[in-house]
Design an enzyme around this catalytic site. Structure first.
Site, PDB file in Angstrom:
ATOM      1  N   TYR A  72       0.879  -1.184   0.230  1.00  0.00           N
ATOM      2  CA  TYR A  72       0.128  -0.055   0.098  1.00  0.00           C
ATOM      3  C   TYR A  72       0.770   1.296   0.100  1.00  0.00           C
ATOM      4  O   TYR A  72       0.450   2.324  -0.618  1.00  0.00           O
ATOM      5  CB  TYR A  72      -0.802  -0.168   1.239  1.00  0.00           C
ATOM      6  CG  TYR A  72      -1.984   1.002   1.401  1.00  0.00           C
ATOM      7  CD1 TYR A  72      -3.353   0.956   0.619  1.00  0.00           C
ATOM      8  CD2 TYR A  72      -1.566   2.485   1.343  1.00  0.00           C
ATOM      9  CE1 TYR A  72      -4.332   1.778   0.936  1.00  0.00           C
ATOM     10  CE2 TYR A  72      -2.627   3.321   1.485  1.00  0.00           C
ATOM     11  CZ  TYR A  72      -3.989   2.882   1.119  1.00  0.00           C
ATOM     12  OH  TYR A  72      -4.941   4.031   1.050  1.00  0.00           O
ATOM     13  N   PHE A 124      -7.285  20.103 -24.424  1.00  0.00           N
ATOM     14  CA  PHE A 124      -7.940  18.843 -24.602  1.00  0.00           C
ATOM     15  C   PHE A 124      -9.539  18.860 -23.788  1.00  0.00           C
ATOM     16  O   PHE A 124      -9.499  19.466 -22.792  1.00  0.00           O
ATOM     17  CB  PHE A 124      -7.325  17.627 -24.053  1.00  0.00           C
ATOM     18  CG  PHE A 124      -7.836  16.238 -24.269  1.00  0.00           C
ATOM     19  CD1 PHE A 124      -8.111  15.682 -25.608  1.00  0.00           C
ATOM     20  CD2 PHE A 124      -8.308  15.427 -23.197  1.00  0.00           C
ATOM     21  CE1 PHE A 124      -8.824  14.666 -25.916  1.00  0.00           C
ATOM     22  CE2 PHE A 124      -9.035  14.106 -23.762  1.00  0.00           C
ATOM     23  CZ  PHE A 124      -9.268  13.969 -24.912  1.00  0.00           C
ATOM     24  N   ASP A 125     -10.330  17.966 -24.214  1.00  0.00           N
ATOM     25  CA  ASP A 125     -11.652  18.261 -23.630  1.00  0.00           C
ATOM     26  C   ASP A 125     -11.833  17.945 -22.320  1.00  0.00           C
ATOM     27  O   ASP A 125     -12.507  18.759 -21.532  1.00  0.00           O
ATOM     28  CB  ASP A 125     -12.763  17.097 -24.484  1.00  0.00           C
ATOM     29  CG  ASP A 125     -12.245  15.851 -24.588  1.00  0.00           C
ATOM     30  OD1 ASP A 125     -11.300  15.538 -24.216  1.00  0.00           O
ATOM     31  OD2 ASP A 125     -13.290  15.081 -24.993  1.00  0.00           O
ATOM     32  N   ASP A 215       0.734  19.549 -20.825  1.00  0.00           N
ATOM     33  CA  ASP A 215      -0.198  18.488 -20.691  1.00  0.00           C
ATOM     34  C   ASP A 215       0.563  17.382 -21.698  1.00  0.00           C
ATOM     35  O   ASP A 215       0.697  17.884 -22.926  1.00  0.00           O
ATOM     36  CB  ASP A 215      -1.542  18.884 -21.397  1.00  0.00           C
ATOM     37  CG  ASP A 215      -2.386  17.740 -21.687  1.00  0.00           C
ATOM     38  OD1 ASP A 215      -1.928  16.692 -21.401  1.00  0.00           O
ATOM     39  OD2 ASP A 215      -3.521  18.054 -21.974  1.00  0.00           O
ATOM     40  N   ALA A 217       0.501  14.025 -22.731  1.00  0.00           N
ATOM     41  CA  ALA A 217      -0.094  12.866 -23.042  1.00  0.00           C
ATOM     42  C   ALA A 217       0.816  12.210 -24.366  1.00  0.00           C
ATOM     43  O   ALA A 217       1.228  11.073 -24.303  1.00  0.00           O
ATOM     44  CB  ALA A 217      -1.415  12.668 -23.744  1.00  0.00           C
ATOM     45  N   LYS A 258      -0.927   6.732 -23.516  1.00  0.00           N
ATOM     46  CA  LYS A 258      -0.672   7.042 -24.776  1.00  0.00           C
ATOM     47  C   LYS A 258       0.903   6.767 -24.828  1.00  0.00           C
ATOM     48  O   LYS A 258       1.201   5.830 -25.123  1.00  0.00           O
ATOM     49  CB  LYS A 258      -0.780   8.627 -25.195  1.00  0.00           C
ATOM     50  CG  LYS A 258      -2.208   8.802 -25.322  1.00  0.00           C
ATOM     51  CD  LYS A 258      -3.169   9.215 -24.296  1.00  0.00           C
ATOM     52  CE  LYS A 258      -4.478   9.847 -24.520  1.00  0.00           C
ATOM     53  NZ  LYS A 258      -5.294   9.991 -23.107  1.00  0.00           N
ATOM     54  N   HIS A 450     -20.367  14.422 -25.729  1.00  0.00           N
ATOM     55  CA  HIS A 450     -19.960  13.640 -26.759  1.00  0.00           C
ATOM     56  C   HIS A 450     -20.006  11.998 -26.508  1.00  0.00           C
ATOM     57  O   HIS A 450     -20.268  11.184 -27.291  1.00  0.00           O
ATOM     58  CB  HIS A 450     -18.799  14.010 -27.407  1.00  0.00           C
ATOM     59  CG  HIS A 450     -17.608  13.812 -26.549  1.00  0.00           C
ATOM     60  ND1 HIS A 450     -17.347  14.955 -25.498  1.00  0.00           N
ATOM     61  CD2 HIS A 450     -16.641  13.206 -26.184  1.00  0.00           C
ATOM     62  CE1 HIS A 450     -16.334  14.788 -24.931  1.00  0.00           C
ATOM     63  NE2 HIS A 450     -15.665  13.492 -25.330  1.00  0.00           N
TER      64      HIS A 450
HETATM   65  N1  F0G Z   1      -4.679  15.357 -22.411  1.00  0.00           N
HETATM   66  C1  F0G Z   1      -4.612  15.077 -23.492  1.00  0.00           C
HETATM   67  C2  F0G Z   1      -3.845  15.927 -24.881  1.00  0.00           C
HETATM   68  C3  F0G Z   1      -5.359  13.792 -23.885  1.00  0.00           C
HETATM   69  O1  F0G Z   1      -5.122  13.638 -25.469  1.00  0.00           O
HETATM   70  C4  F0G Z   1      -5.868  13.109 -23.149  1.00  0.00           C
HETATM   71  C5  F0G Z   1      -6.849  11.949 -23.555  1.00  0.00           C
HETATM   72  C6  F0G Z   1      -6.073  13.772 -21.717  1.00  0.00           C
HETATM   73  C7  F0G Z   1      -5.365  14.816 -21.265  1.00  0.00           C
HETATM   74  C8  F0G Z   1      -6.906  12.916 -20.440  1.00  0.00           C
HETATM   75  O2  F0G Z   1      -6.058  11.727 -20.267  1.00  0.00           O
HETATM   76  O3  F0G Z   1      -7.796   9.834 -20.971  1.00  0.00           O
HETATM   77  O4  F0G Z   1      -5.934   9.449 -19.346  1.00  0.00           O
HETATM   78  O5  F0G Z   1      -7.837  10.747 -18.648  1.00  0.00           O
HETATM   79  N2  F0G Z   1      -7.067  11.482 -24.720  1.00  0.00           N
HETATM   80  C9  F0G Z   1      -7.906  10.476 -25.087  1.00  0.00           C
HETATM   81  C10 F0G Z   1      -7.999  10.755 -26.695  1.00  0.00           C
HETATM   82  C11 F0G Z   1      -8.997  10.045 -24.330  1.00  0.00           C
HETATM   83  O6  F0G Z   1      -8.682   9.767 -27.214  1.00  0.00           O
HETATM   84  O7  F0G Z   1      -7.599  11.517 -27.101  1.00  0.00           O
HETATM   85  P1  F0G Z   1      -7.025  10.328 -19.835  1.00  0.00           P
END
Ligand code: F0G
Length: 458
Positions: A72, A124-125, A215, A217, A258, A450
């Site tokens: 843990y 990102f969304d 950010d 990813a 990613k 979406h």
């Molecule tokens: N930032 C970026 C640039 C992303 O592309 C994503 C996720 C996230 C943050 C959030 O990360 O999914 O691990 O919580 N992108 C995926 C996509 C979902 O399909 O582009 P997460």
């Protein structure tokens, strides 16, 4: 004869794919209320919904899973991850989280307040969702070139320094918790940010005394493009470039699903101990204790190995050449897409592809449904459904670009699959004149609609 390019891996485990008929798919998508997220994966032949968590782990990663430490607190796996983050990215402090948006939630809980302004390049969304959820505002400062899919700019993900400075001048620094640099810029088409741009934005941020948040990813794909495209970077290793990028970061969040090629995982990196300490409390509340943060020890081990493998040139070259291969096939067929091709996906320009569908009828979604029915290929809409409503006026937002993203999972499909995908798009493209109407929304959620939206054919 010059030897051709070939992949830098071989395959030792496979998963069968099921084929289906057009008639079956037409029924399945209708049952799914024309939302591609609602489909069963068994009803998809080639799944290009996302590259997130869908990659194939290596033998090294699977063996690291077997020696995960499930304690843990203070697990060896936590320290493996800590060492990898320090070695590769240069951060002294980090918190594991279960994925990227969880990292955003924890960091933003410390830093983002109601009324704040968060400038960046095409947030990102989920990032935008976490900002708007806190009644703060995201301002997109991406360069204009990103919004014209025909322009061939090597770093279309860049932040426009003039746009950014206008924001920094307009609002007091207390209202701007940080500037976000998204590498690569996913929403603009998996487009990279140059080292030169990072240096310039960093200098600007320092001048206004505002921190920089990356950010991250697809940070490694970003570094690959810097090596290939930026002057003076060809002789640097990917790991050297990554180090240079992150010299400028105060914080980072990473969805490790990613570029660290794991099926689940993420983290926050901190240069400042004080903010790290504040974030620990939120991590414990939302994710788990600070040395596991919602991850199993085995996940942290696989992530640590993935960070190392994901920043190796041979792997990245294989990965991005496959995306380029698909781009070349589509170009032969005249399919319009964001150029140059991005690191993780082809972003098909749906407005150009389906010129007869009105924007109020969700052009990119219409294209996504057509392609699914045609060949069982599932892409994802990056258009006005994703853009959602303005949080204040509740009006639909219509972004400049309506894109259908064909996202390529890492180390999963072969180039025969790429040929199949291209042929599927060609068949729809050949009958584009007959596609003149799209969809209307029947039900939608108040935020990030979406994922669950339900549609009806017009
Ligand atoms: N930032 C970026 C640039 C992303 O592309 C994503 C996720 C996230 C943050 C959030 O990360 O999914 O691990 O919580 N992108 C995926 C996509 C979902 O399909 O582009 P997460």
């Amino acid at each position: 004869m010059d030897l051709p390019f070939a992949e830098s891996f071989k395959i030792k485990m496979v998963e069968p794919l099921r084929r289906s008929t057009k008639e079956e798919r037409a029924q399945w998508i209708k049952d799914a209320k024309f939302n591609l997220f609602n489909l069963k994966s068994d009803h998809v032949f080639i799944d290009l919904l996302t590259d997130s968590g869908t990659g194939a782990m290596s033998d090294r990663q699977w063996s690291a899973m077997m020696v995960g430490d499930e304690s843990y607190a203070g697990a060896r796996s936590y320290y493996n991850m800590k060492n990898a983050i320090k070695d590769i990215l240069g951060f002294d402090h980090f918190l594991p989280t279960h994925q990227g948006r969880a990292a955003e939630n924890v960091l933003f809980s410390v830093m983002v307040k109601e009324g704040d302004i968060v400038p960046g390049n095409s947030h990102f969304d989920t990032t935008k969702g976490h900002i708007e959820f806190r009644k703060a505002k995201a301002i997109d400062c991406t360069i204009d070139e990103a919004f014209d899919t025909t322009i061939n700019h090597p770093f279309k993900g860049n932040i426009c320094p003039e746009k950014l400075e206008a924001v920094l001048k307009q609002y007091p620094k207390e209202k701007i918790p940080f500037i976000i640099v998204t590498v690569t810029n996913n929403t603009a088409g998996g487009q990279p940010v140059s080292l030169e741009n990072i240096r310039e934005i960093s200098a600007l941020a320092k001048r206004y005394d505002i921190p920089l948040m990356f950010d991250s990813a697809r940070f490694a794909e970003n570094a690959y493009f810097i090596k290939i495209r930026e002057e003076g970077c060809a002789d640097k290793s990917i790991k050297q470039i990554v180090k240079e990028m992150y010299e400028h970061a105060d914080f980072m969040t990473m969805s490790s699903k990613k570029d660290a090629i794991v099926n689940i995982g993420g983290f926050i990196g901190f240069k400042h101990e004080e903010i790290y300490k504040q974030a620990c409390t939120f991590n414990i509340m939302f994710e788990g204790y600070v040395t596991y943060g919602g991850l199993a020890g085995r996940d942290m081990n696989a992530l640590a190995v993935g960070l190392d493998e994901g920043t190796e040139f041979d792997y990245l070259e294989t990965r991005i050449k496959q995306v380029e291969y698909l781009g070349a096939r589509l170009k032969e067929y005249g399919v319009p897409f964001q150029t140059p091709v991005g690191g993780h996906a082809i972003f098909v320009d749906a407005k150009k592809f389906l010129p007869n569908v009105p924007k109020e009828e969700y052009i990119a979604q219409t294209l996504g449904v057509e392609i699914y029915v045609e060949g069982g290929v599932r892409g994802v809409e990056i258009g006005s459904i994703l853009a959602d409503r303005d949080p204040e006026t509740r009006e639909n937002r219509y972004p400049d670009l309506e894109l259908l993203r064909l996202t390529i999972p890492r180390r999963v499909y072969t180039n025969n699959h790429m040929d199949y995908i291209a042929a599927t798009l060609k068949n729809v493209f050949d009958r584009r004149d007959q596609i003149t109407s799209g969809f209307k929304i029947v039900t939608e959620a108040p935020i990030m609609r979406h994922f669950t939206v339900e549609l009806e054919k017009i």
